[in-house]
Design a protein around this motif. Sequence first.
Motif, PDB file in Angstrom:
ATOM      1  N   HIS A   8       0.498  -1.557   0.538  1.00 22.70           N
ATOM      2  CA  HIS A   8       0.225  -0.088   0.292  1.00 22.70           C
ATOM      3  C   HIS A   8       0.854   1.516   0.146  1.00 22.70           C
ATOM      4  O   HIS A   8       0.766   2.298  -0.984  1.00 22.70           O
ATOM      5  N   VAL A   9       2.348   1.220   0.496  1.00 18.89           N
ATOM      6  CA  VAL A   9       3.245   2.594   1.071  1.00 18.89           C
ATOM      7  C   VAL A   9       3.701   2.375  -0.553  1.00 18.89           C
ATOM      8  O   VAL A   9       3.803   3.553  -1.262  1.00 18.89           O
ATOM      9  N   ALA A  10       3.723   1.560  -0.908  1.00 17.53           N
ATOM     10  CA  ALA A  10       4.078   1.459  -2.679  1.00 17.53           C
ATOM     11  C   ALA A  10       3.518   2.043  -3.233  1.00 17.53           C
ATOM     12  O   ALA A  10       4.011   3.166  -4.836  1.00 17.53           O
ATOM     13  N   ALA A  11       2.658   1.489  -3.350  1.00 13.16           N
ATOM     14  CA  ALA A  11       1.840   2.161  -4.560  1.00 13.16           C
ATOM     15  C   ALA A  11       0.882   3.430  -3.824  1.00 13.16           C
ATOM     16  O   ALA A  11       1.014   4.371  -4.983  1.00 13.16           O
ATOM     17  N   ALA A  12       0.887   4.130  -2.715  1.00 14.68           N
ATOM     18  CA  ALA A  12       0.045   5.056  -2.404  1.00 14.68           C
ATOM     19  C   ALA A  12       0.690   6.000  -2.096  1.00 14.68           C
ATOM     20  O   ALA A  12       0.463   7.562  -2.173  1.00 14.68           O
ATOM     21  N   MET A  13       1.574   5.352  -1.525  1.00 12.86           N
ATOM     22  CA  MET A  13       2.550   6.817  -1.107  1.00 12.86           C
ATOM     23  C   MET A  13       4.138   6.919  -1.040  1.00 12.86           C
ATOM     24  O   MET A  13       4.727   6.877   0.003  1.00 12.86           O
ATOM     25  N   LEU A 120       2.149  10.850  10.763  1.00 17.70           N
ATOM     26  CA  LEU A 120       1.386  10.204  10.575  1.00 17.70           C
ATOM     27  C   LEU A 120       0.572   9.868  11.619  1.00 17.70           C
ATOM     28  O   LEU A 120       0.851   9.694  12.334  1.00 17.70           O
ATOM     29  N   THR A 121      -0.967   9.725  11.136  1.00 13.77           N
ATOM     30  CA  THR A 121      -1.632   9.264  12.211  1.00 13.77           C
ATOM     31  C   THR A 121      -2.256   7.969  11.821  1.00 13.77           C
ATOM     32  O   THR A 121      -2.433   7.554  10.661  1.00 13.77           O
ATOM     33  N   ALA A 122      -2.627   7.534  12.594  1.00 19.48           N
ATOM     34  CA  ALA A 122      -3.248   6.061  12.529  1.00 19.48           C
ATOM     35  C   ALA A 122      -4.688   5.443  12.389  1.00 19.48           C
ATOM     36  O   ALA A 122      -5.343   5.033  12.495  1.00 19.48           O
ATOM     37  N   HIS A 123      -5.999   6.780  11.724  1.00 21.09           N
ATOM     38  CA  HIS A 123      -6.807   6.669  11.285  1.00 21.09           C
ATOM     39  C   HIS A 123      -7.222   5.219  10.043  1.00 21.09           C
ATOM     40  O   HIS A 123      -6.261   5.349   9.411  1.00 21.09           O
ATOM     41  N   SER A 146     -16.618  12.468   1.549  1.00 25.20           N
ATOM     42  CA  SER A 146     -15.351  11.122   0.538  1.00 25.20           C
ATOM     43  C   SER A 146     -14.939  10.523   2.048  1.00 25.20           C
ATOM     44  O   SER A 146     -13.865  10.058   1.153  1.00 25.20           O
ATOM     45  N   GLY A 147     -14.890  10.678   3.544  1.00 29.20           N
ATOM     46  CA  GLY A 147     -14.157  10.349   3.829  1.00 29.20           C
ATOM     47  C   GLY A 147     -13.077  11.219   4.177  1.00 29.20           C
ATOM     48  O   GLY A 147     -12.416  12.178   4.133  1.00 29.20           O
ATOM     49  N   ILE A 148     -12.152  10.193   5.148  1.00 36.01           N
ATOM     50  CA  ILE A 148     -10.884  11.097   5.847  1.00 36.01           C
ATOM     51  C   ILE A 148      -9.669  11.228   4.948  1.00 36.01           C
ATOM     52  O   ILE A 148      -9.863  10.003   3.953  1.00 36.01           O
ATOM     53  N   PRO A 149      -8.954  12.285   3.711  1.00 37.52           N
ATOM     54  CA  PRO A 149      -8.094  12.202   3.350  1.00 37.52           C
ATOM     55  C   PRO A 149      -7.201  11.050   3.483  1.00 37.52           C
ATOM     56  O   PRO A 149      -6.059  11.322   5.020  1.00 37.52           O
ATOM     57  N   GLN A 150      -6.394  10.872   2.516  1.00 40.43           N
ATOM     58  CA  GLN A 150      -5.068   9.997   2.615  1.00 40.43           C
ATOM     59  C   GLN A 150      -3.596  10.850   3.094  1.00 40.43           C
ATOM     60  O   GLN A 150      -3.255  10.257   3.766  1.00 40.43           O
ATOM     61  N   VAL A 151      -3.571  12.038   2.657  1.00 40.47           N
ATOM     62  CA  VAL A 151      -2.696  13.014   2.274  1.00 40.47           C
ATOM     63  C   VAL A 151      -3.928  14.186   2.530  1.00 40.47           C
ATOM     64  O   VAL A 151      -4.213  14.610   1.446  1.00 40.47           O
ATOM     65  N   ASN A 152      -3.589  15.080   3.383  1.00 42.03           N
ATOM     66  CA  ASN A 152      -3.934  15.908   3.627  1.00 42.03           C
ATOM     67  C   ASN A 152      -2.615  16.952   4.104  1.00 42.03           C
ATOM     68  O   ASN A 152      -2.490  17.343   5.363  1.00 42.03           O
ATOM     69  N   GLY A 153      -1.902  17.751   2.984  1.00 39.56           N
ATOM     70  CA  GLY A 153      -0.441  18.802   3.398  1.00 39.56           C
ATOM     71  C   GLY A 153      -0.334  17.982   3.917  1.00 39.56           C
ATOM     72  O   GLY A 153       0.588  16.717   3.402  1.00 39.56           O
ATOM     73  N   VAL A 155       0.139  15.721   6.780  1.00 39.22           N
ATOM     74  CA  VAL A 155       0.142  14.727   7.238  1.00 39.22           C
ATOM     75  C   VAL A 155      -0.949  13.579   6.560  1.00 39.22           C
ATOM     76  O   VAL A 155      -1.415  13.704   5.735  1.00 39.22           O
ATOM     77  N   VAL A 156      -0.042  12.957   6.910  1.00 36.14           N
ATOM     78  CA  VAL A 156      -0.301  11.259   5.938  1.00 36.14           C
ATOM     79  C   VAL A 156      -0.655   9.938   7.168  1.00 36.14           C
ATOM     80  O   VAL A 156      -0.997   9.927   7.936  1.00 36.14           O
ATOM     81  N   ARG A 157      -1.986   9.163   6.217  1.00 38.26           N
ATOM     82  CA  ARG A 157      -2.681   8.637   6.974  1.00 38.26           C
ATOM     83  C   ARG A 157      -2.349   6.699   6.384  1.00 38.26           C
ATOM     84  O   ARG A 157      -3.808   6.840   5.805  1.00 38.26           O
ATOM     85  N   PRO A 158      -1.499   5.845   6.795  1.00 39.18           N
ATOM     86  CA  PRO A 158      -1.650   4.898   5.656  1.00 39.18           C
ATOM     87  C   PRO A 158      -2.013   3.968   6.667  1.00 39.18           C
ATOM     88  O   PRO A 158      -2.316   2.445   5.177  1.00 39.18           O
ATOM     89  N   LEU A 159      -3.248   3.826   7.224  1.00 38.32           N
ATOM     90  CA  LEU A 159      -3.865   2.855   7.770  1.00 38.32           C
ATOM     91  C   LEU A 159      -5.285   3.019   7.264  1.00 38.32           C
ATOM     92  O   LEU A 159      -6.426   2.193   7.383  1.00 38.32           O
ATOM     93  N   LEU A 160      -5.614   3.840   6.297  1.00 35.64           N
ATOM     94  CA  LEU A 160      -7.187   4.016   5.908  1.00 35.64           C
ATOM     95  C   LEU A 160      -7.308   2.053   4.958  1.00 35.64           C
ATOM     96  O   LEU A 160      -8.480   2.662   5.611  1.00 35.64           O
ATOM     97  N   PRO A 161      -6.720   1.855   4.527  1.00 34.62           N
ATOM     98  CA  PRO A 161      -7.250   0.997   3.884  1.00 34.62           C
ATOM     99  C   PRO A 161      -7.490  -0.521   4.714  1.00 34.62           C
ATOM    100  O   PRO A 161      -8.090  -1.170   4.518  1.00 34.62           O
ATOM    101  N   PHE A 162      -6.741  -0.353   5.657  1.00 29.87           N
ATOM    102  CA  PHE A 162      -7.379  -1.320   6.670  1.00 29.87           C
ATOM    103  C   PHE A 162      -8.093  -1.278   7.997  1.00 29.87           C
ATOM    104  O   PHE A 162      -8.658   0.134   8.153  1.00 29.87           O
TER     105      PHE A 162
END
Length: 435
Positions: A8-13, A120-123, A146-153, A155-162
């Motif tokens: 997921h990190v490799a593909a999205a961030m 990084l936050t754990a949302h 549309s939900g919590i954005p994966q990247v907002n400036g 702030v990155v949320r790597p756990l959103l797909p889980f």
Amino acid sequence: MVQKFKEHVAAAMPFLNGKKLLLACSGGLDSVVLAHLCKALKFDFALAHCNFSLRGTESDGDEDFVRELASTFEIDVYVKQFDTEQYAEEQRLSVQMAARELRYKWFDELLQSKRYDYVLTAHHADDSLETFLINLSRGTGIEGLSGIPQVNGNVVRPLLPFSRNEIIEYAKSESIQWREDSSNASVKYLRNKIRHEIVPGIKELNPTFLQNFQHTQHHLRQINDLVNNHLNELKSKLFQQRKDKVQIKIAELQKLQPLDAYLYGLFNGYGFSEWSDVKDLLAAESGKQVFSKTHRLIKDRQSLILAKIERKESEAFEIHSDKAIDELPIKISLEDVETFEKQGQNVVFLDKEKLNFPLVLRNWKKGDYFYPFGMKGKKKLSKFFKDEKMDLISKEKQWLLCSGDDIVWIVGRRADERFKVDGSTMKILKITQFP
């Protein structure tokens, strides 16, 4: 889960690789699992823990746990204690909103002072579902759905797909320890009520609901992106930047249909919420205004003027003839000259002996008048501004150069007849305004 997280990190961030990361860690399940996953991927990261001082010894226990986790990982940890209840009272916020403001403000300070690249936050997916239902219950547009954005400036949320279940299963399989927040069990908070009473019932009716919801929200985000792209194109055509304000022609706005939806899309980002007032402004008298917390919309003849709210008192600055002119809001110079030249908007020649020093540079106020250069009789500044077709913001920002109570020069626009150079003038003062 480590492999899925890595993919997921490799593909999205992929931008996280090689960066300095600050991981917001409460000590709870989600943030502790995220810390273990970042450790597994060998990220360069530190922990940041907020002690909101809301649960007494339990809050202190969370802090001790996070410090111990950082020690085990041999990484840096930053801890900040807040008097959250006092801040909430002072700012007139709920405790939850106060904690959020304090948290992100501190994260920004750490990013700057310690030179980290991202927070990084754990949302996770269940958080996004809960946010969706909260926004839906309160009424919202497509952005709120549309939900919590994966990247907002930064702030990155790597756990959103889980999902929460995936995170729990991974923690148990790896014997990961975490802290339980007793307040999470209370249903007096809307999010907890949705988490404990509404979402389980929905999942019971449809076991694949969360996965289906993620697909739906993905489509909503794509639609929202399309809408935003269209609105940005419109803004580039309709929003004409004029120094520190934006001018929008009303006739062009009125061509947009459905008008209500376009007004929301174009102005929602500036904090406006009273949409009937915004719509009424299109047909209002010139000078009418609508305010948000950060901006204002002003009806000005055939246009709307959008500008930031600048909260400042009327200012005045003294200008002495024998001193350097420093710390003025505009750049001007005073020069004694021997000859009189043709003056213009940015240069005036005055009879120095008619002036009383120090001169004063100030904002205009109601009731001001002057004697326009080249004319007989006085004129109210309000009438002069109207004749000049100046909008409200330009009026507010207009500077006046005064001798005592008398206006000498409407800076950059018109001099006063009473201070002009004539046949009896012995000393000539040249005043120039620079860009």
